[in-house]
Write an enzyme that holds these catalytic residues in place. Structure first.
Site, PDB file in Angstrom:
ATOM      1  N   ALA A 214      -5.393  -0.643  -2.620  1.00 48.02           N
ATOM      2  CA  ALA A 214      -5.964   0.834  -2.354  1.00 48.02           C
ATOM      3  C   ALA A 214      -6.949   0.756  -1.195  1.00 48.02           C
ATOM      4  CB  ALA A 214      -6.553   1.168  -3.551  1.00 48.02           C
ATOM      5  N   GLU A 215      -7.200   1.502  -0.427  1.00 45.41           N
ATOM      6  CA  GLU A 215      -8.095   1.203   0.867  1.00 45.41           C
ATOM      7  C   GLU A 215      -9.526   1.528   0.163  1.00 45.41           C
ATOM      8  OE1 GLU A 215      -5.229   3.365   0.447  1.00 45.41           O
ATOM      9  OE2 GLU A 215      -5.038   4.349   2.327  1.00 45.41           O
ATOM     10  N   ASN A 216      -9.740   1.894  -0.931  1.00 43.68           N
ATOM     11  CA  ASN A 216     -11.170   2.125  -1.482  1.00 43.68           C
ATOM     12  C   ASN A 216     -11.591   0.996  -2.222  1.00 43.68           C
ATOM     13  OD1 ASN A 216      -9.143   2.581  -3.361  1.00 43.68           O
ATOM     14  ND2 ASN A 216     -10.799   3.948  -4.577  1.00 43.68           N
ATOM     15  N   GLY A 217     -10.796  -0.386  -1.860  1.00 44.35           N
ATOM     16  CA  GLY A 217     -11.215  -1.637  -2.548  1.00 44.35           C
ATOM     17  C   GLY A 217     -10.840  -2.133  -3.588  1.00 44.35           C
TER      18      GLY A 217
ATOM     19  N   ASN B 143       0.733  -1.299   0.142  1.00 41.92           N
ATOM     20  CA  ASN B 143      -0.216  -0.015   0.113  1.00 41.92           C
ATOM     21  C   ASN B 143       0.793   1.213   0.012  1.00 41.92           C
ATOM     22  OD1 ASN B 143      -1.409   2.236   1.366  1.00 41.92           O
ATOM     23  ND2 ASN B 143      -2.997   0.817   1.020  1.00 41.92           N
TER      24      ASN B 143
END
Lengths: 232, 221, 232, 221
Positions: free
Chosen positions: D49-52, D26
């Site tokens: 990515a944290e948004n999936g 990440n």
């Protein structure tokens, strides 16, 4: 089509025999045996390991799914929601040969998921007043309402069944054989998937992947079930 | 349950009357599984299965079974139009959030206040609660279909459950071969009577106290 | 193709205006505005409601996503993980016009999910030693390890954006516009989906459905975004 | 960060050396986003990515942007082969379970014991922690890329963080324009030196105490 083993996850059953040891905990996917990986169940039986703690929805049927391992008396403890379809489990429980921890089904699967998601546990009001569920459990009060603290479950190894796996371990499942498989897939310290089909990287639609490959350590190809279903 | 086919269908037909279009419904094994036979052909009811199906259809034709498309009991089913699969957490999230409109299940005992015992006979049969606690505690309407009495003759509608409870004050309606009871805040109300049984029969064979509805519906045979 | 409104869920924006009221809580899908339903944001603005509690990943950008509602000072409180991309949120917070509850992103989305799944909350060790996170929270000790009790979040209304919806409300999402939408979709007492496309019942593959329709109450068709993206 | 393009790439190049095939990585915004430029073309690293997104690729060509395929900062990206989308809970489940092998992020301060402060300047900038706490606390290896000093000249490698902490004892490695530090159980170890800076320069500009590795790598310009 030739499958490139880009992530060194694709292997044969003999390559992973070393993972199985006496006294370990094994989480399994499946519901009434449907979606339990038949080849990995046989591998466990053939490996001769015993004193296992098995974690999953139920104990299948005597000759179906994880039930085969229970029937062979390889488990010392099971954490399940149901043993009704496998009389051997009940028999061994009554005789004191098998410790059984019952968890309501919805709670059990949340505990499995919590383990896979790196959470400590969940809060639920299911079983708050039922002794089989609430005994020895902490409660938390939120805005005047009580909840049971239900702890996360993980296992030394998880075994799951998928319809398709790519070399990264991205998984899709098959109809109602999905059930607890995505949860068990996340909750193992090591997770092995038995896939009906291994497909090249890039052939699964990124939108349709249910379990991202990062959760998967080893991929073996399935040879299908060697048991007869109850309705057959 | 030791009831004849006709009686079983009579009970299932009555239960079907509680289900409306658009509802999400979970059916237990046994008599509850007969309920869909008594719904209109063009209904828009969706059936829920704990193993991760919303929109579970009837049994497939012989030879058309798919081992990976089964109900929670492990028997082959088909899909309704508009169905979807989900994992077990979502299947139970729907239940806990109260999105199951009606659950129809069997019971060992139901108490006057709607306590349900349906999962354990201590020392005899300890199968585990499965998903019964969630369904009983959280479905908007819990309908119990059961024999009025044990094989021994004792009432299954009791003052207080003597068997371990599945969930407290959760049952809304009980349908037996003798009649239909609603569980109200002040106790049981007999709303429907299945002839040839009489109110006196029911009084005789029921441990729980109950009132009789002013608008009792009597079903002739 | 003619879509049959079998479940009476498909409607126009004017049909659902009545759902929006001063002082209510609204949970929204989206991440940096991506996947936030533009038509429903405008509906909220046009409805004139205020004193809202908004719950979601972040406050978008000043003129993008939920940011538009924040910019217009319609919120009295927000529960988010991040406001960095919307300077108005920071300005109103500093001036005392806006109450901000920060939750670490992974915790926030688990709280949203817990609300949708009928759980009381979750246990996590994230933020255990950080005052902004741990203040006023209960802790639970499991096997000698401490966890924060993080409470479930629900809302009076959830607004979400989907790529496709069928008349039952079965949803699939669009690439990274999925993000928090499946969670918000479950956690509303009432959930409204704005779908780029409404498709006939039976045309979505049962395997690919991400949000089962049972969680959805109202379906409106999207007219697309009326803002410019930051990279445009 | 006020560093020139060459220095930024020097730092990114050094960070790239910590990433191996098969890892899940990440990357934060700023210099960390330059790291992929310094990886071999045939690598099998997957970006998170944290948004999936698992398997986030580089920026699209101009005009090929998709508003619904963006990184956590809201900027268009592409996909790697073998990528998948997930919701935000799964994206963070991976982080909390410790499946992110390396996270590379910026910082306001790092302490001698590896405490990280990277999300808040009280009274000035309070953007919220976003996903920083999870990434910092749970990634297997946390690499901080930052200016060695504040604009005011004060060291960002400090004895103890004075800004609110993101996570405690979480940083494994710090790379600045001057050199590379490993955070060990007994404190900081300078392992790499970027000439023309000298050990004396670093001593002068670093508040935290540190040891110098016996096998110090010196990078000439």
């Amino acid at each position: 089509m030739l499958i490139q083993n880009t992530f060194d996850k694709i292997c044969g059953l003999t390559d992973i025999t070393y993972l199985f040891k006496d006294g370990m905990s094994i989480m399994f996917g499946g519901f009434g045996g449907i979606g339990t990986p038949p080849g990995l169940v046989n591998l466990i039986l053939d490996s001769g390991i015993k004193e296992l703690t098995l974690i999953g929805n139920d104990t299948g049927f005597p000759d179906i799914g994880i039930g085969k391992i229970v029937t062979e008396k390889r488990a010392k403890k099971i954490i399940v929601s149901h043993i009704g379809s496998n009389p051997n489990a009940g028999k061994y429980m009554t005789s004191g040969e098998l410790e059984v921890e019952f968890s309501p089904q919805g709670t059990l699967v949340e505990r499995m998921r919590a383990g896979g998601m790196g959470l400590g546990g969940i809060l639920t009001d299911i079983g708050l007043e039922e002794e089989i569920v609430n005994s020895d459990k902490q409660t938390v009060t939120l805005a005047g309402k009580s909840f049971l603290v239900e702890t996360a479950l993980t296992a030394d190894v998880s075994i799951v069944y998928a319809k398709k796996a790519d070399p990264y371990g991205n998984l899709i499942f098959d109809k109602s054989a999905r059930n607890t498989n995505p949860l068990a897939a996340m909750a193992g310290k090591i997770t092995i998937v038995e896939a009906a089909e291994i497909v090249p990287l890039g052939t699964l639609d990124p939108e349709e992947v249910v379990t991202p490959g990062v959760f998967i350590d080893h991929i073996v190809e399935s040879k299908g079930v060697d048991w007869q279903w109850v309705w057959e | 349950m030791g009831l004849g086919v006709e009686v079983r269908h009579k009970i299932a037909r009555r239960a079907a009357m509680e289900i409306k279009d658009g509802m999400l419904v979970n059916l237990g094994i046994g008599i509850p599984s007969l309920v869909p036979d008594h719904l209109p052909a063009d209904h828009t009811i969706m059936f829920h299965a704990e193993n991760g199906i919303v929109g579970m259809g009837k049994s497939p034709d012989l030879g058309k079974e798919d081992a990976h498309l089964c109900n929670a009991g492990g028997y082959p089913v088909t899909l309704q139009v508009g169905a979807s699969y989900c994992d077990s957490t979502a299947a139970f999230g729907m239940i806990r959030k109260g999105l199951v409109d009606v659950t129809i299940l069997g019971a060992l005992q139901v108490s006057e206040s709607g306590d349900l015992a349906n999962w354990i006979v201590p020392g005899k049969r300890v199968p585990g609660m499965g998903g019964a606690m969630e369904l009983a505690a959280k479905a908007k309407k819990v309908i119990v279909l059961m024999n009025h009495r044990e094989k021994t003759g004792s009432s299954k509608l009791v003052k207080n459950c003597t068997l371990p409870q599945t969930a407290k004050e959760c049952v809304h309606m009980v349908i037996t071969e003798m009649g239909v009871f609603s569980v109200l805040a002040d106790g049981l109300l007999l709303t429907d009577l299945f002839a040839p049984f009489t109110i006196d029969d029911i009084k005789k064979y029921t441990e729980a106290s109950f009132q009789v509805s002013d608008t009792l519906t009597v079903y002739r045979e």
